[in-house]
Write a protein that holds these residues in place. Structure first.
Motif, short mmCIF file in Angstrom:
data_model
loop_
_atom_site.label_atom_id
_atom_site.label_comp_id
_atom_site.label_asym_id
_atom_site.label_seq_id
_atom_site.Cartn_x
_atom_site.Cartn_y
_atom_site.Cartn_z
N LYS A 138 -0.60 8.35 -6.47
CA LYS A 138 -0.29 7.66 -5.21
C LYS A 138 -1.58 7.22 -4.52
O LYS A 138 -1.70 6.09 -4.07
CB LYS A 138 0.52 8.56 -4.29
N GLU A 139 -2.53 8.14 -4.42
CA GLU A 139 -3.78 7.84 -3.73
C GLU A 139 -4.60 6.78 -4.46
O GLU A 139 -5.17 5.88 -3.83
CB GLU A 139 -4.61 9.09 -3.57
N THR A 140 -4.69 6.89 -5.78
CA THR A 140 -5.50 5.92 -6.53
C THR A 140 -4.88 4.52 -6.45
O THR A 140 -5.59 3.52 -6.29
CB THR A 140 -5.68 6.35 -7.98
N SER A 141 -3.55 4.45 -6.53
CA SER A 141 -2.88 3.15 -6.42
C SER A 141 -3.07 2.56 -5.03
O SER A 141 -3.33 1.36 -4.87
CB SER A 141 -1.39 3.29 -6.72
N ARG A 142 -2.96 3.41 -4.02
CA ARG A 142 -3.14 2.93 -2.65
C ARG A 142 -4.59 2.49 -2.42
O ARG A 142 -4.84 1.48 -1.75
CB ARG A 142 -2.76 4.03 -1.65
N ASN A 143 -5.54 3.23 -2.98
CA ASN A 143 -6.95 2.88 -2.83
C ASN A 143 -7.22 1.51 -3.44
O ASN A 143 -7.95 0.69 -2.86
CB ASN A 143 -7.81 3.95 -3.51
N ASP A 144 -6.62 1.24 -4.60
CA ASP A 144 -6.77 -0.07 -5.22
C ASP A 144 -6.17 -1.17 -4.35
O ASP A 144 -6.75 -2.26 -4.20
CB ASP A 144 -6.08 -0.08 -6.59
N ALA A 145 -5.00 -0.89 -3.76
CA ALA A 145 -4.33 -1.90 -2.92
C ALA A 145 -5.14 -2.20 -1.67
O ALA A 145 -5.30 -3.36 -1.29
CB ALA A 145 -2.93 -1.41 -2.55
N THR B 32 0.80 -1.22 0.00
CA THR B 32 0.00 0.00 0.00
C THR B 32 0.84 1.27 0.00
O THR B 32 0.38 2.32 -0.45
CB THR B 32 -0.93 0.04 1.23
N ASP B 33 2.06 1.21 0.52
CA ASP B 33 2.85 2.43 0.73
C ASP B 33 4.30 2.23 0.31
O ASP B 33 5.20 2.15 1.15
CB ASP B 33 2.78 2.85 2.21
N HIS B 34 4.53 2.12 -0.98
CA HIS B 34 5.89 2.03 -1.49
C HIS B 34 6.10 3.07 -2.58
O HIS B 34 5.16 3.49 -3.26
CB HIS B 34 6.20 0.63 -2.02
N MET B 35 7.34 3.50 -2.74
CA MET B 35 7.66 4.51 -3.75
C MET B 35 7.47 3.93 -5.14
O MET B 35 7.75 2.74 -5.37
CB MET B 35 9.09 5.00 -3.56
N PRO B 36 7.03 4.73 -6.11
CA PRO B 36 6.75 4.17 -7.44
C PRO B 36 7.99 3.67 -8.18
O PRO B 36 7.89 2.77 -9.01
CB PRO B 36 6.12 5.37 -8.17
N ASP B 37 9.15 4.22 -7.84
CA ASP B 37 10.37 3.81 -8.53
C ASP B 37 11.20 2.81 -7.74
O ASP B 37 12.26 2.39 -8.19
CB ASP B 37 11.23 5.05 -8.85
N ASN B 38 10.70 2.43 -6.54
CA ASN B 38 11.45 1.49 -5.71
C ASN B 38 10.47 0.81 -4.76
O ASN B 38 10.08 1.38 -3.73
CB ASN B 38 12.55 2.23 -4.93
#
Length: 561
Positions: free
Chosen positions: A229-236, A67-73
């Motif tokens: 970031k928010e949309t990706s986290r919401n999906d996760a 849920t909370d990782h950097m997009p490039d790492n």
């Protein structure tokens, strides 16, 4: 009376191994909101998002890497509280120097371990010093900072903010919208809670949020729109909890409840984010294909229940539930058929999956959902690891430091054992010696201190520490007492531990503890035991109790569910 028991059921420690595809809101997810306005609209949002899979506090570090990782790492933590570089260790254990942060402070509802306590929609990994400075202060804009790490500020609020608090927490501009939409979610999902602290929320209006906090949060939300970031986290989070933050999917929804469109009729099809349309095709909304659930580490002799909300749409007949492959005999479900109407309902059907290992080692299986008119089936991978029962030694509580008229810091020695967390129990007595409160705080394995800022004149405060590992709790430490005479209690009390059984607890102690008194939360004496001994079973009705003994200065908290 002696009781022997072999299996305890605890809440699920479930781990998401991998997300395969975006889990954006499916068509029709928000259709129940269409045509509503005002309080009816907010109530409909509450009814949609409140039923969700509740995870455990100890499982959060398993989820944060997804849920909370950097997009490039993928291994670097995305920390909204600092720019410090923190990295996940791949084992599901805590990241050193970080905390599991309730962005919406748990003390605001009294700190009880309820659904909000582990809701990932407001829990984030946080830099430890920033989290300590944030404490349970309300959000706000800082005029004079006492803490500023370049991302997080804590200090005196600007005029008109703070809700009566002299201290507020201000996130960085790039995250203000994130926090605003988190608070919109919390004020809606848990609108039926009774709030103990009312800096930003209230118990008297359907809007839940106070006027000043509405104005500030709406400004933050408008100035910092929804990010990737928010949309990706919401999906996760949707993949884990089976619910979504609608204020991320539908950015305009907040305007219809609190903003410049308040009172107007809402239609999800007219807003950015979708999810309001309909389709006649039978399908499952949750879980989705490719979901992998890991129950984490479980001690032999314990079992874990995990509730998966099965939500369908347009299903034409009952769903079939099957466990198969690998070590499927270690897992079980409460039903093999799910009624069509229950699955099609807005709440969904709560399917219970139990992991009850009978042997040490790693175990896996597959949960298959089929029929219902679906084309094909939905498969969910299950995994878990069974470990030996841990051996835990008692830790030593240390004297309080940094003592003032209104605050102090509780301290303890680090445990030599592998642990999941520390449990710090603080009890407060008034000037007449009457117990006024007793609360247990969960600490990360790298913490050895905790500040309290609510000490009042004439009170006596005591605290003791235990360790927790795989659902097992160590014996209590010695008790530290802080009163008008100073700090006492470095010597140990007689050890006492309580093991939970159905409808009660079993006492574990090295010698008789003398008379025990059990009180309810109203302070009423409900039971007296003449001489409390090892293996005594105490059976009580469902509720929360406080027990004192003649030979221990600490009060023990008993929770019967």
């Amino acid at each position: 009376m002696r009781k022997i028991f072999y299996c305890l059921t605890i809440a699920a420690t479930v781990v998401l191994l991998r997300f395969n595809a975006s889990a954006s809101a499916p068509a029709g997810y928000y259709k129940s909101l269409n045509g509503l306005s005002g309080q009816a609209l907010k109530d409909a949002v509450h009814n949609l998002i409140a039923p969700h899979t509740v995870v455990t506090y100890n499982s959060l570090w398993y989820y944060f890497p997804s849920t909370d990782h950097m997009p490039d790492n993928d291994s670097r933590v995305w920390d909204m509280y600092s720019d410090n570089a923190y990295y996940y260790n791949g084992s599901g254990s805590a990241v050193k120097g970080m905390n599991r942060e309730h962005s919406f402070p748990k003390s605001w509802w009294g700190g009880a371990v309820v659904d909000a306590y582990t809701d990932l929609n407001h829990l984030y990994p946080s830099d430890g010093p920033a989290n300590l400075a944030k404490s349970n202060h309300p959000l706000g804009e800082v005029s004079s900072a006492t803490f500023d790490n370049g991302v997080s500020k804590v200090g005196t609020p600007v005029s008109g903010e703070g809700g009566g608090s002299g201290t507020v927490f201000e996130p960085d501009d790039r995250y203000k919208g994130d926090f605003a939409r988190t608070y919109f979610y919390m004020a809606t999902c848990y609108q039926d809670y009774t709030w103990k602290y009312t800096y930003m929320v209230n118990n008297s209006t359907w809007k839940t949020l106070n006027d000043w906090s509405i104005a500030m949060l709406m400004k933050w939300s408008r100035n910092d729109p929804v990010s990737d970031k928010e949309t990706s986290r919401n999906d996760a989070v949707y993949k884990i909890q089976n619910n979504r933050n609608p204020f991320i999917d539908l950015p305009q929804l907040a305007e219809y409840i609190w903003g410049n469109k308040a009172g107007q009729v809402f239609n999800a099809n007219d807003t950015t984010g979708g999810g309001g349309g309909t389709t006649s095709k039978p399908e499952l909304i949750t879980p989705t294909q490719g979901t992998s659930l890991d129950f984490g580490e479980v001690a032999l002799g314990k079992s874990i229940d995990y509730t998966v909300y099965i939500k369908g749409k347009n299903l034409t007949n009952d769903l079939s539930v099957q466990l198969y492959r690998y070590n499927y005999e270690m897992f079980s479900t409460n039903v093999t058929k799910i009624p069509r109407d229950a699955a099609n309902s807005s709440e969904g059907y709560p399917l219970t999956v139990t992991y009850a290992p009978t042997a040490l080692g790693s175990h896996k299986a597959k949960l298959l959902l089929s029929d219902g008119g679906l084309t094909g089936s939905i498969g969910v991978e299950l995994a878990a690891t069974c470990l030996p029962v841990p051996s835990l030694s008692a830790v030593k509580a240390l004297p309080a430091t940094d003592i003032t008229d209104s605050s102090y810091v509780a301290n303890w020695e680090a445990s030599p054992d592998t642990i999941d967390s520390y449990l710090l129990t603080r009890t407060v007595y008034d000037g007449n010696g009457n117990l006024t409160s007793s609360e247990t705080y969960t600490m990360t394995p790298d913490q050895t201190s905790y500040p309290f800022n609510d000490r009042k004149a004439g009170e006596k405060h005591t605290y003791y520490v235990q360790t927790l590992r795989l659902g097992y709790t160590s014996a209590a430490s010695n008790v530290i007492t802080l009163d008008v005479n100073g700090v006492t209690g470095v010597n140990a009390d007689k050890p006492l531990a309580l093991l939970h059984i159905d409808g009660g607890v079993v006492v574990k102690c090295s010698e008789p503890l003398g008379q025990a008194r059990i009180y309810n939360t109203a302070g009423q004496l409900v039971r007296t035991i003449a001489n409390l001994c090892n293996d005594d079973a105490i059976i009580l009705p469902e509720g929360v109790y406080i027990m004192t003994t003649a030979t221990s200065r600490q009060a023990s908290k008993i929770v019967i569910r």
